[in-house]
Design an enzyme around this catalytic site. Structure first.
Site, PDB file in Angstrom:
ATOM      1  N   ASP A  58     -44.779  29.128-114.747  1.00  0.00           N
ATOM      2  CA  ASP A  58     -45.430  28.493-113.722  1.00  0.00           C
ATOM      3  C   ASP A  58     -45.614  26.990-114.180  1.00  0.00           C
ATOM      4  N   ALA A  80     -41.767  23.075-105.763  1.00  0.00           N
ATOM      5  CA  ALA A  80     -42.809  22.728-104.737  1.00  0.00           C
ATOM      6  C   ALA A  80     -42.915  24.150-103.821  1.00  0.00           C
ATOM      7  N   SER A  82     -42.435  24.629-100.144  1.00  0.00           N
ATOM      8  CA  SER A  82     -41.771  23.769 -99.408  1.00  0.00           C
ATOM      9  C   SER A  82     -41.660  23.748 -97.953  1.00  0.00           C
ATOM     10  N   THR A 121     -40.723  13.822-100.424  1.00  0.00           N
ATOM     11  CA  THR A 121     -40.000  14.040 -98.961  1.00  0.00           C
ATOM     12  C   THR A 121     -40.318  12.808 -98.124  1.00  0.00           C
ATOM     13  N   ASP A 122     -39.576  12.357 -96.864  1.00  0.00           N
ATOM     14  CA  ASP A 122     -39.846  11.516 -96.037  1.00  0.00           C
ATOM     15  C   ASP A 122     -41.116  11.725 -95.234  1.00  0.00           C
ATOM     16  N   GLU A 123     -41.512  13.160 -95.298  1.00  0.00           N
ATOM     17  CA  GLU A 123     -42.641  13.505 -94.353  1.00  0.00           C
ATOM     18  C   GLU A 123     -44.075  12.753 -94.674  1.00  0.00           C
ATOM     19  N   TYR A 148     -48.210  20.981 -95.993  1.00  0.00           N
ATOM     20  CA  TYR A 148     -47.282  20.908 -97.034  1.00  0.00           C
ATOM     21  C   TYR A 148     -47.007  19.198 -97.286  1.00  0.00           C
ATOM     22  N   LYS A 152     -47.357  17.171-100.533  1.00  0.00           N
ATOM     23  CA  LYS A 152     -46.431  16.308-101.193  1.00  0.00           C
ATOM     24  C   LYS A 152     -47.022  14.622-101.372  1.00  0.00           C
ATOM     25  N   ASN A 177     -34.375  15.184 -94.488  1.00  0.00           N
ATOM     26  CA  ASN A 177     -34.045  16.849 -94.344  1.00  0.00           C
ATOM     27  C   ASN A 177     -32.566  17.170 -95.168  1.00  0.00           C
ATOM     28  N   PRO A 190     -30.117  27.324 -91.750  1.00  0.00           N
ATOM     29  CA  PRO A 190     -29.620  28.709 -92.442  1.00  0.00           C
ATOM     30  C   PRO A 190     -30.266  29.716 -91.363  1.00  0.00           C
ATOM     31  N   LEU A 204     -35.365  27.707 -80.960  1.00  0.00           N
ATOM     32  CA  LEU A 204     -35.858  26.290 -80.929  1.00  0.00           C
ATOM     33  C   LEU A 204     -37.200  26.106 -80.698  1.00  0.00           C
ATOM     34  N   ARG A 212     -34.340  15.070 -86.805  1.00  0.00           N
ATOM     35  CA  ARG A 212     -34.251  15.170 -88.046  1.00  0.00           C
ATOM     36  C   ARG A 212     -33.139  14.335 -88.571  1.00  0.00           C
TER      37      ARG A 212
HETATM   38  P1  NAD Z   1     -37.524  25.304-102.178  1.00  0.00           P
HETATM   39  O1  NAD Z   1     -38.442  26.149-101.835  1.00  0.00           O
HETATM   40  O2  NAD Z   1     -36.021  25.924-101.719  1.00  0.00           O
HETATM   41  O3  NAD Z   1     -37.400  25.765-103.822  1.00  0.00           O
HETATM   42  C1  NAD Z   1     -38.693  25.475-104.491  1.00  0.00           C
HETATM   43  C2  NAD Z   1     -38.350  26.339-106.051  1.00  0.00           C
HETATM   44  O4  NAD Z   1     -39.646  26.040-106.703  1.00  0.00           O
HETATM   45  C3  NAD Z   1     -38.267  27.659-105.863  1.00  0.00           C
HETATM   46  O5  NAD Z   1     -37.130  28.004-106.664  1.00  0.00           O
HETATM   47  C4  NAD Z   1     -39.505  28.141-106.527  1.00  0.00           C
HETATM   48  O6  NAD Z   1     -39.541  29.287-107.032  1.00  0.00           O
HETATM   49  C5  NAD Z   1     -39.925  27.004-107.365  1.00  0.00           C
HETATM   50  N1  NAD Z   1     -41.565  26.995-107.456  1.00  0.00           N
HETATM   51  C6  NAD Z   1     -42.480  27.153-106.727  1.00  0.00           C
HETATM   52  N2  NAD Z   1     -43.610  26.980-107.203  1.00  0.00           N
HETATM   53  C7  NAD Z   1     -43.507  27.069-108.500  1.00  0.00           C
HETATM   54  C8  NAD Z   1     -44.308  26.931-109.419  1.00  0.00           C
HETATM   55  N3  NAD Z   1     -45.763  26.797-109.379  1.00  0.00           N
HETATM   56  N4  NAD Z   1     -43.859  26.742-110.831  1.00  0.00           N
HETATM   57  C9  NAD Z   1     -42.469  26.757-110.941  1.00  0.00           C
HETATM   58  N5  NAD Z   1     -41.443  27.048-109.954  1.00  0.00           N
HETATM   59  C10 NAD Z   1     -42.023  26.807-108.513  1.00  0.00           C
HETATM   60  O7  NAD Z   1     -37.358  23.923-102.035  1.00  0.00           O
HETATM   61  P2  NAD Z   1     -36.056  22.875-101.777  1.00  0.00           P
HETATM   62  O8  NAD Z   1     -35.843  23.025-100.293  1.00  0.00           O
HETATM   63  O9  NAD Z   1     -35.531  22.902-102.747  1.00  0.00           O
HETATM   64  O10 NAD Z   1     -37.134  21.519-102.307  1.00  0.00           O
HETATM   65  C11 NAD Z   1     -37.189  21.129-103.488  1.00  0.00           C
HETATM   66  C12 NAD Z   1     -37.859  19.718-103.657  1.00  0.00           C
HETATM   67  O11 NAD Z   1     -37.283  18.701-102.794  1.00  0.00           O
HETATM   68  C13 NAD Z   1     -39.376  19.956-103.085  1.00  0.00           C
HETATM   69  O12 NAD Z   1     -40.155  19.136-104.065  1.00  0.00           O
HETATM   70  C14 NAD Z   1     -39.472  19.394-101.646  1.00  0.00           C
HETATM   71  O13 NAD Z   1     -40.694  18.879-101.456  1.00  0.00           O
HETATM   72  C15 NAD Z   1     -38.368  18.410-101.928  1.00  0.00           C
HETATM   73  N6  NAD Z   1     -37.747  17.763-100.653  1.00  0.00           N
HETATM   74  C16 NAD Z   1     -37.140  18.738 -99.787  1.00  0.00           C
HETATM   75  C17 NAD Z   1     -36.329  18.528 -98.643  1.00  0.00           C
HETATM   76  C18 NAD Z   1     -35.345  19.669 -97.724  1.00  0.00           C
HETATM   77  O14 NAD Z   1     -35.023  19.296 -96.903  1.00  0.00           O
HETATM   78  N7  NAD Z   1     -35.704  20.759 -98.217  1.00  0.00           N
HETATM   79  C19 NAD Z   1     -36.329  17.229 -98.279  1.00  0.00           C
HETATM   80  C20 NAD Z   1     -36.877  16.326 -99.316  1.00  0.00           C
HETATM   81  C21 NAD Z   1     -37.659  16.569-100.265  1.00  0.00           C
HETATM   82  O1  TDX Z   2     -36.555  28.505 -86.104  1.00  0.00           O
HETATM   83  C1  TDX Z   2     -36.674  27.003 -86.329  1.00  0.00           C
HETATM   84  N1  TDX Z   2     -36.604  26.320 -85.077  1.00  0.00           N
HETATM   85  C2  TDX Z   2     -36.927  25.036 -85.024  1.00  0.00           C
HETATM   86  O2  TDX Z   2     -36.667  24.629 -83.940  1.00  0.00           O
HETATM   87  C3  TDX Z   2     -37.189  26.371 -87.462  1.00  0.00           C
HETATM   88  C4  TDX Z   2     -37.235  27.112 -88.941  1.00  0.00           C
HETATM   89  C5  TDX Z   2     -37.407  25.002 -87.362  1.00  0.00           C
HETATM   90  N2  TDX Z   2     -37.247  24.442 -86.083  1.00  0.00           N
HETATM   91  C6  TDX Z   2     -37.207  22.877 -86.342  1.00  0.00           C
HETATM   92  C7  TDX Z   2     -38.701  22.472 -86.924  1.00  0.00           C
HETATM   93  C8  TDX Z   2     -38.182  20.922 -87.328  1.00  0.00           C
HETATM   94  O3  TDX Z   2     -38.267  20.101 -86.143  1.00  0.00           O
HETATM   95  O4  TDX Z   2     -36.223  22.409 -87.059  1.00  0.00           O
HETATM   96  C9  TDX Z   2     -36.556  21.286 -87.639  1.00  0.00           C
HETATM   97  C10 TDX Z   2     -36.482  21.470 -89.117  1.00  0.00           C
HETATM   98  O5  TDX Z   2     -37.420  22.480 -89.682  1.00  0.00           O
HETATM   99  P1  TDX Z   2     -37.328  23.149 -91.252  1.00  0.00           P
HETATM  100  O6  TDX Z   2     -36.223  23.306 -91.511  1.00  0.00           O
HETATM  101  O7  TDX Z   2     -38.816  23.849 -91.267  1.00  0.00           O
HETATM  102  O8  TDX Z   2     -37.831  21.407 -91.828  1.00  0.00           O
HETATM  103  P2  TDX Z   2     -38.970  20.421 -91.715  1.00  0.00           P
HETATM  104  O9  TDX Z   2     -40.073  21.023 -91.487  1.00  0.00           O
HETATM  105  O10 TDX Z   2     -38.271  19.245 -90.951  1.00  0.00           O
HETATM  106  O11 TDX Z   2     -39.060  20.082 -93.322  1.00  0.00           O
HETATM  107  C11 TDX Z   2     -37.746  20.134 -94.202  1.00  0.00           C
HETATM  108  O12 TDX Z   2     -37.398  18.744 -94.434  1.00  0.00           O
HETATM  109  C12 TDX Z   2     -38.372  17.963 -95.284  1.00  0.00           C
HETATM  110  C13 TDX Z   2     -38.120  20.797 -95.490  1.00  0.00           C
HETATM  111  O13 TDX Z   2     -38.472  22.222 -95.283  1.00  0.00           O
HETATM  112  C14 TDX Z   2     -39.223  20.074 -96.374  1.00  0.00           C
HETATM  113  O14 TDX Z   2     -39.191  20.883 -97.749  1.00  0.00           O
HETATM  114  C15 TDX Z   2     -38.826  18.539 -96.454  1.00  0.00           C
HETATM  115  O15 TDX Z   2     -39.761  18.023 -97.174  1.00  0.00           O
END
Ligand code: NAD
Ligand code: TDX
Length: 332
Positions: A58, A80, A82, A121-123, A148, A152, A177, A190, A204, A212
């Site tokens: 952790d 994180a 996420s 993140t851009d969020e 979230y 961040k 994203n 996914p 949706l 996004r």
């Molecule tokens: P994810 O949820 O797929 O993976 C997060 C990983 O962190 C997991 O493997 C989880 O087990 C690990 N984790 C969580 N809590 C933990 C802890 N306390 N100690 C150790 N490990 C821990 O997330 P992701 O989508 O791969 O995002 C990774 C990073 O990128 C995050 O910091 C997120 O904010 C940032 N980010 C994500 C996106 C996106 O679109 N997914 C976009 C911009 C930035």
């Molecule tokens: O079933 C769905 N239907 C839908 O319309 C889901 C799961 C999402 N959505 C919408 C919500 C958002 O507008 O799609 C868009 C994308 O959703 P997410 O995949 O949950 O992403 P978002 O909330 O945009 O955040 C992602 O991008 C920035 C990542 O999860 C974050 O970790 C990252 O910081």
């Protein structure tokens, strides 16, 4: 050989980053990951064991973090909680991991004068109006909307304070994203691909008009690598690949790639506080560090992602049922 500690390396972007490091550098990689529900250690299993080591632990636990930071040349911090939807139902783990975990890591990096890169993140900038020509830049004020994104934003501010007050040798990146292989089925792209493969219509939120700015996870990785190698200490870099698209248009492309009728989707309950639009201006990264994304058209990258989920059912199947059960409880 240079050593790198990758937190969250068993998650989506972290594991893509470790693949990118193995292909493009000679780093010895240690992954520190708690293996929460979001992790999948199988994402790392094809990598050479003499280059990649997984430590299960952790980031909030200084006894685990300290010796790992002491022995590494650089830390890249992806770990994180996420997912926005989860943060609306149970914010506490977001405060622990995103805030306290980041604090624990930067205290260790300060103690051992270790180079640190914080992945964000851009969020943190909130959202933009639909159709507004404006995009986020490094100077956009912080204005996060969800539990979230506020955690961040808090973690970014901690890193900035540690840079200013303690001379932490750190950089920060804020990315748009991501999509690509190894992304958990709770996330938008996914979820829709695997729903269709299961004979379920894509869902949706609201009207589907939210926008996004999509980037392939491998392009995110190449940008982070460029920043750790050439970025200026203390600086923030925005990462984006000019991939703005409405959720409705993304679903249309996924339906097309899977030979489904274009109206075969459902509108479901909207996300509370749902950010309207994100858009990144990545001029600083491109001009200063000469970074360019390798993935051209989003449509092509998306088709490759659809193919990846079609061919890797054994990777995502174990998480699918529990994820959909959670959404069903929430009416989504
Ligand atoms: P994810 O949820 O797929 O993976 C997060 C990983 O962190 C997991 O493997 C989880 O087990 C690990 N984790 C969580 N809590 C933990 C802890 N306390 N100690 C150790 N490990 C821990 O997330 P992701 O989508 O791969 O995002 C990774 C990073 O990128 C995050 O910091 C997120 O904010 C940032 N980010 C994500 C996106 C996106 O679109 N997914 C976009 C911009 C930035
Ligand atoms: O079933 C769905 N239907 C839908 O319309 C889901 C799961 C999402 N959505 C919408 C919500 C958002 O507008 O799609 C868009 C994308 O959703 P997410 O995949 O949950 O992403 P978002 O909330 O945009 O955040 C992602 O991008 C920035 C990542 O999860 C974050 O970790 C990252 O910081």
């Amino acid at each position: 050989m240079r050593k790198i500690l990758v937190t969250g390396g068993a998650g989506f972007i972290g594991s893509n980053f470790v693949h990118h490091l193995i292909l493009n550098t000679d780093y010895l990689v240690t992954v520190l990951d708690k293996l929460t529900y979001a992790a999948n250690p199988r994402s790392l299993e094809s990598l050479p064991h003499n280059r990649v080591r997984l430590v299960v632990g952790d980031i909030c636990d200084a006894a685990v973090v300290d010796p790992l930071v002491a022995e590494t040349d650089i830390v890249v911090h992806f770990a994180a909680e996420s997912h926005n939807d989860n943060s609306l139902h149970d914010p506490r783990p977001f405060l622990d991991t995103n805030i306290v975990g980041t604090y624990t890591l930067i205290e260790a990096a300060r103690r051992y004068s270790t180079r640190f890169h914080h992945v964000s993140t851009d969020e943190v900038y909130g959202d933009l109006e639909l159709g507004d020509p404006q995009r986020f830049t490094e100077d956009t004020p912080y204005n996060p909307s969800s539990p979230y994104s506020s955690t961040k934003a808090g973690s970014d501010l901690l890193v900035k304070a540690w840079i200013r007050s303690f001379g932490l040798q750190a950089t920060i990146s804020n990315c748009s994203n991501n999509y690509g292989p190894y992304q958990h089925v709770e996330k938008f792209i996914p979820r829709q691909i695997t729903n269709i493969l299961d004979g379920v219509r894509p869902k949706l939120y609201g009207s589907g008009a939210n926008v996004r700015d999509w980037i392939h996870a491998d392009d995110h990785s190449s940008a982070v690598l460029r920043i750790i190698e050439r970025g200026r200490i203390g600086e923030t870099y925005l990462i984006g690949a000019d991939g703005e698209m409405s959720n409705r248009d993304v679903v249309s492309l996924i339906l097309k790639a899977l030979d489904q009728p274009k109206d075969a989707f459902d509108l479901v309950a909207d996300r509370p506080g749902h950010d309207l639009r994100y858009a990144i201006d990545s001029s600083k990264l491109r001009a200063e560090l000469e970074w360019v994304p390798a993935y051209g058209r989003f449509e092509e990258g998306l088709e490759a992602a659809v193919e990846w989920y079609r061919s890797n059912e054994d990777w995502w199947r174990p998480q699918k049922q529990a994820t959909e059960a959670k959404y069903q409880e929430q009416g989504q």
